[in-house]
Every structure is written in structure tokens, then in C-alpha cells.
Design an enzyme around this catalytic site. Structure first.
Site, PDB file in Angstrom:
ATOM      1  CG  HIS A 162      -2.217   0.881   0.936  1.00  0.00           C
ATOM      2  ND1 HIS A 162      -1.913   2.194   1.332  1.00  0.00           N
ATOM      3  CD2 HIS A 162      -3.276   0.672   0.876  1.00  0.00           C
ATOM      4  CE1 HIS A 162      -3.350   3.011   1.266  1.00  0.00           C
ATOM      5  NE2 HIS A 162      -4.054   1.804   0.982  1.00  0.00           N
ATOM      6  CG  ASP A 207      -7.491  -1.713  -2.074  1.00  0.00           C
ATOM      7  OD1 ASP A 207      -8.922  -1.149  -1.707  1.00  0.00           O
ATOM      8  OD2 ASP A 207      -6.678  -0.875  -2.027  1.00  0.00           O
TER       9      ASP A 207
END
Length: 430
Positions: free
Chosen positions: A307, A365
Site C-alpha cells: 500500500h 483492496d
């Protein structure tokens, strides 16, 4: 916040003392508000990645530690022990509710879930193949034409009514955008269902047969909402704040946030993850793509791993993985090659020292995309669900900004590199 620290900026033979503000958490901030007035210069910060545009008490992120706090509470605790509407209350009002406060809040949200009936005409004005996000931008923006009693931002009560309406009606709007997109009749909200179950019912029930919302799916959906509720001063939140700074009504501000979130660099991460899994296609091709991900010369990257904010691990991912495992166990992966690839890719990446060393762990995600795929949502609905979840964060930030005595209209500066002092020449003489 200030503790008399200063920074010195030297420009030529002049020096300027700039106050240094110390937050309760995070790096110190150099206050440059008077820099232009005193020194006649701007700062240059494309993307505002080193600029604090506001002070806030809502959400704090420490990417190095893998920390995300809402009003001081760690996100993994909230997602495990709480539920979305309780987190909504926390974000909006600053404290977790008492049992009576939560009951009142849930009742107010539940009783505002229906849309004005004339708004159905907006959906039917779009082509059937319109992206659900296009529909949401239009419909949410149009709410200001129907709810005139909650557009006066100077009235605290109207701000409160607008907040409840947006949180309550966003699932209905998202579900109707989905139904319109797939060519099925709209399903009205049911006050007997909780927030997440109601959304799933509006998305997947049809008049021809009964539909039962499985509690495991409802819990997973609620966690997706919770884990995406707010994320500090990101692109869409900053867009909402910038639109709000001009005095725009709340529905226009949230529509602006939805439009910004639509961008693939912001709200489309879980969609990109599913597209990657479909590109891999079958389990036997995973070693090939793992090798490609390690090859610096190969443009392929594992989407959903690592991320850009969290440099260690995504604190939301652990809870989301639990829900992903529960959903896949309930629904199975036998007949879904994409989900089979997802499970095996997760195992392969977690067992590979290369990804562990670089801290490329599956993020929120990756797991949310798997869950939404398993539930039956097309990838075109992933970002609308993100927008639905983030609405409370946008509203909380909007309300905080409007109560800020330092509020000014946003006016970023520029480093102008164009032509100067050109003379107009009549077109016939050119």
C-alpha cells in the site's frame, strides 16, 4: 498545538521565522500562512504531499507503523467489535454512542432510506450501459433539487438533516444504480433490515422470489463499509473540503467527492486487483506471474499487495481476510476460477520471502475485491460501494470544516511557466 518552536527560511539576504506547530500525533507542521504576505513567495508542492491543508480530529494514519485511528480508536478494533453505523456515529460526533444514542441514530438513518419518488426519473434518463458511478454522481448532485430544507450550510440543524439523509439514502442510490445497470426492477428499502442487509437485499432480491440475506454476507458487507469509512485527507476528501470551502451545498460537495473517487488511481484499486486475477486466469499460471512481479524489468505488478500509505502492513487487511475466508467457505470457490486464483496467489505470496522482505502483504483492496466478486457484484460496482462507505467520512470532514473559524475558500497557487507580454495580432494579419 504550538509550543514556540520556529523554523528559519532564508531567501537571499533575508530570513523569515516561521512557527512550527506540533500535533498530538504525526510530524510537526511549518506554518506558512503568512509567507506570501511577508516574503512574497509561494511554496511548490505538486500533489500537496508535503502540505497540511487543515487541522482535524477525525482520522489519523501512520503508514510506517501500519496504524489507522478513528477518533483515537484503532480500525481493527472497530471492525472486529463494532459495526458500521456505530462507527458512523463516532466519526460524526466524536465519541462512541451510548445504547440509547445508537438506537436513536439507527432509527433516524433507517427512516430516511427512501428516495423522493420523482428521483426515479433520473435513473431512467441514463443509458442502461451507463457506469453506476456516473449515475451516482448525477443523482447525488440532484438531491439538492429535492431536499431544499437541508441545503443551508449556515443552519446547524439543516447540516444535521443533510448528514443523516446522505448516509441513509446512499445505499438506496447505489443499489438502484446497480439494478438499473443490470436491467432489473428497483427494490425499495426495508426498515426491518440492518444497514448492510438492507443494501444486499436492494441489490440482489427480485420480485419473482424470496431472498434471504445470509448473516455472514451481511457481516462481511458491514466490514467493507466500516473499513472504508474514512481515510484522512485523501484526494476525494480534499475535493469535498475544497468544494465546501466555496459554500456549496452538501449534496454538491459529496457528488464532487464521488467524482474524484471514480478515478482509477483512487477508488479503483480493488477493481484493478480483480482484473489482475482474471488476467492470471488459472492457478497453474501463478508461478509465472510471481516471477514477473519480482522482475524489475517487467511492468507487471501484483495489485492488491502492499500500500502506498502503509509501508509495513495495512491494518484493515487482517479483519478483511477473516471475512474473505468466511465468505469463500460459505459460497465456495469451486466454480469460480478467479476466486481459486485469488486463494492460491495469497498463499504463494505469503510463503515467498521476497514479498515478506518488501512487506508486500495483501491489503484491504485484495480481500474486499474477493468478497465482492464472491457475492456477485460486477467490478463496475466496486467503486460505488466504496463511495457508499466513504460518505460518512466525507460528511464528517465537511461538518468539521464548516465549524472551523479559520475556514477560507481554497485557493491553491501555481508556478506559472507560460508566455508573458504577448501582443494580440488580428487574425487577417497572421
Amino acid at each position: 498545538m504550538a509550543d514556540n518552536k520556529t523554523a528559519t527560511l532564508s531567501i537571499g539576504d533575508k530570513s523569515y521565522e516561521l512557527p512550527v506547530l506540533s500535533p498530538t500525533a504525526g510530524p510537526d507542521v511549518i506554518d506558512i500562512r503568512k509567507l506570501y504576505a511577508e516574503a512574497g513567495v509561494f511554496t511548490y508542492d505538486p500533489g500537496f504531499t508535503s502540505t497540511a491543508s487543515t487541522d482535524s480530529t477525525i482520522t489519523f494514519i501512520d503508514g510506517g507503523k501500519g496504524e489507522l485511528l478513528h477518533r483515537g480508536y484503532p480500525i481493527d478494533q472497530l471492525a472486529s467489535e463494532s459495526h458500521y453505523l456505530e462507527v458512523c456515529y463516532l466519526l460524526l460526533y466524536g465519541e462512541l454512542p451510548t445504547a440509547a444514542q445508537l438506537e436513536d441514530f439507527e432509527s433516524r438513518v433507517t427512516n430516511h432510506t427512501m428516495l423522493h419518488e420523482q428521483m426515479m426519473n433520473f435513473f431512467r434518463g441514463f443509458r442502461r450501459d451507463a457506469h453506476p458511478m456516473a449515475i451516482m454522481v448525477g443523482v447525488v448532485g440532484a438531491m439538492s433539487a429535492f431536499y431544499h430544507d437541508s441545503t443551508d450550510i449556515s443552519d446547524p440543524w439543516q447540516r444535521e438533516v443533510a448528514s443523516i439523509r446522505l448516509i441513509a439514502k446512499m445505499p438506496t442510490i447505489a443499489a438502484m444504480a446497480f439494478k438499473y445497470h443490470v436491467g432489473q426492477p428497483f427494490v425499495y428499502p426495508k426498515n426491518s433490515l440492518d444497514y448492510a442487509s438492507n443494501f444486499l437485499n436492494m441489490c440482489f432480491s427480485v420480485p419473482a422470489e424470496d431472498y434471504h440475506v445470509d448473516p455472514i454476507l451481511a457481516r462481511a458487507m458491514d466490514r467493507i463499509f466500516t473499513l472504508h469509512a474514512d481515510h484522512e485527507q485523501n484526494a476525494s476528501t480534499s475535493t469535498v473540503r475544497l468544494a465546501s470551502s466555496s459554500g456549496a451545498n452538501p449534496f454538491a460537495c459529496i457528488a464532487a467527492g464521488i467524482a474524484c473517487l471514480w478515478g482509477p488511481a483512487h477508488g479503483g484499486a480493488n477493481q484493478a486487483c480483480l482484473e489482475m486475477l482474471r488476467e492470471i486466469g488459472t492457478v497453474d499460471r501463478i508461478p509465472e506471474y510471481i516471477a514477473r512481479a519480482k522482475d524489475k524489468e517487467d511492468p507487471f505488478r501484483l495489485m492488491g499487495f502492499g500500500h502506498r500509505v502503509y509501508k509495513n502492513f495495512d491494518p484493515r487487511a487482517t479483519v478483511m481476510k477473516e471475512s474473505a475466508d468466511e465468505v469463500l467457505e460459505l459460497l465456495g470457490v469451486e466454480n469460480n476460477p478467479t476466486l481459486q486464483v485469488a486463494k492460491e496467489l495469497e498463499k504463494a505470496a505469503l510463503a515467498d520471502p521476497y514479498f515478506a522482505e518488501k512487506k508486500l502483504f495483501p491489503n484491504v483492496d485484495f480481500y474486499s475485491g474477493i468478497i465482492l466478486e464472491a457475492m456477485g457484484f460486477p467490478t463496475s460496482m466496486f467503486t460505488p460501494i466504496f463511495a457508499l462507505s466513504r460518505t460518512v467520512g466525507w460528511i464528517s470532514q465537511w461538518k468539521e470544516q464548516l465549524s472551523d473559524p479559520q475556514l477560507k475558500i481554497g485557493r491553491p497557487r501555481q508556478l506559472y511557466m507560460g508566455e508573458t507580454s504577448r501582443n494580440y495580432v488580428d487574425i487577417e494579419k497572421r
